[in-house]
Design an enzyme around this catalytic site. Structure first.
Site, PDB file in Angstrom:
ATOM      1  CB  ILE A   1     -12.236  55.563   7.040  1.00 53.09           C
ATOM      2  CG1 ILE A   1     -12.799  54.389   7.846  1.00 53.09           C
ATOM      3  CG2 ILE A   1     -10.933  55.978   7.935  1.00 53.09           C
ATOM      4  CD1 ILE A   1     -12.083  52.894   7.891  1.00 53.09           C
ATOM      5  CB  SER A   2     -17.283  57.189   9.697  1.00 49.31           C
ATOM      6  OG  SER A   2     -17.881  57.567   8.679  1.00 49.31           O
ATOM      7  CD  GLN A   3     -15.594  59.577  16.790  1.00 51.61           C
ATOM      8  OE1 GLN A   3     -16.508  60.245  16.005  1.00 51.61           O
ATOM      9  NE2 GLN A   3     -15.113  59.687  17.834  1.00 51.61           N
TER      10      GLN A   3
END
EC number: 2.1.1.77
Length: 211
Positions: free
Chosen positions: A60-62
């Site tokens: 899950i992206s920053q």
């Protein structure tokens, strides 16, 4: 998390040209429950400004990157958005608050099925999840006002350019797998020509599937 996003926006303003992000984007980032999109063992880190593993070699992206990509897409309430790489569904949920409809594609079946179930449970009725190779887009619902690609491609996929509406924007990380890539803003001009701009060095998992 929100304070960290704001601080990073300020730190990177020279590269991005953005001293602040759209207030609507920041409001949505503060509203979407990120803890609903991370595995149980990552819950203590759900609101840290960092990418987290979600299984199957994906992340899950920053949150800062999610906010920046959303801001760059300039999504309006009537817009139709394509996302390539559903992952946990977090980016799609963020976009769903801003757009009329979000179409998102995931190539890894277990992730796609989990994301679909999660988004339905949370009431994101304007998001459709499809299992498949996002490189080829989702022609049935094209053209799109905005396209977000959440995995790094070696080049900008021609099918996605074709499916981008004139006047639309695509945000995509471009570069070699497992190396530093460039987050690119791709704009399709009214005459059909395409212009690109490098925004920021990033590190995304690679886009998989057929080329």
């Amino acid at each position: 998390m929100m304070e960290e996003i704001t601080a990073l926006v300020r730190e990177t303003r020279t590269e991005t040209g953005k001293p602040a992000l759209d207030e609507r984007v920041m409001a949505v980032m503060g509203k979407v429950p990120r803890h609903e999109f991370v595995p149980a063992d990552q819950l203590p880190r759900a609101y840290q400004n960092r990418p987290l593993p979600i299984g199957h070699g994906q992340t899950i992206s920053q949150p800062y990157i999610v906010a920046l990509m959303t801001d760059l897409a300039r999504v309006e309430p009537g817009h139709k958005v394509l996302e390539v790489g559903t992952g946990s569904g977090y980016q799609a949920a963020v976009m769903a608050h801003l757009a009329r409809a979000v179409y998102t594609i995931e190539i890894i079946e277990p992730l796609g099925l989990q994301a679909r179930q999660r988004l339905q449970k949370l009431g994101y009725d304007n998001v459709q999840v499809r299992l498949g190779d996002g490189y080829h887009g989702w022609e049935e619902h094209a053209p799109y006002d905005a396209i977000l690609v959440t995995a790094a491609a070696s080049h900008i996929p021609p099918p996605l350019i074709r499916q981008l509406k004139a006047g639309g924007r695509m945000v995509i990380p471009v570069g070699a797998a497992f190396m530093v890539q460039q987050l690119m803003l791709v704009e399709k001009n009214r005459d059909g020509t395409v212009s690109t701009r490098q925004i920021l060095p990033v590190a995304f998992v690679p886009l998989t599937g057929q080329r």
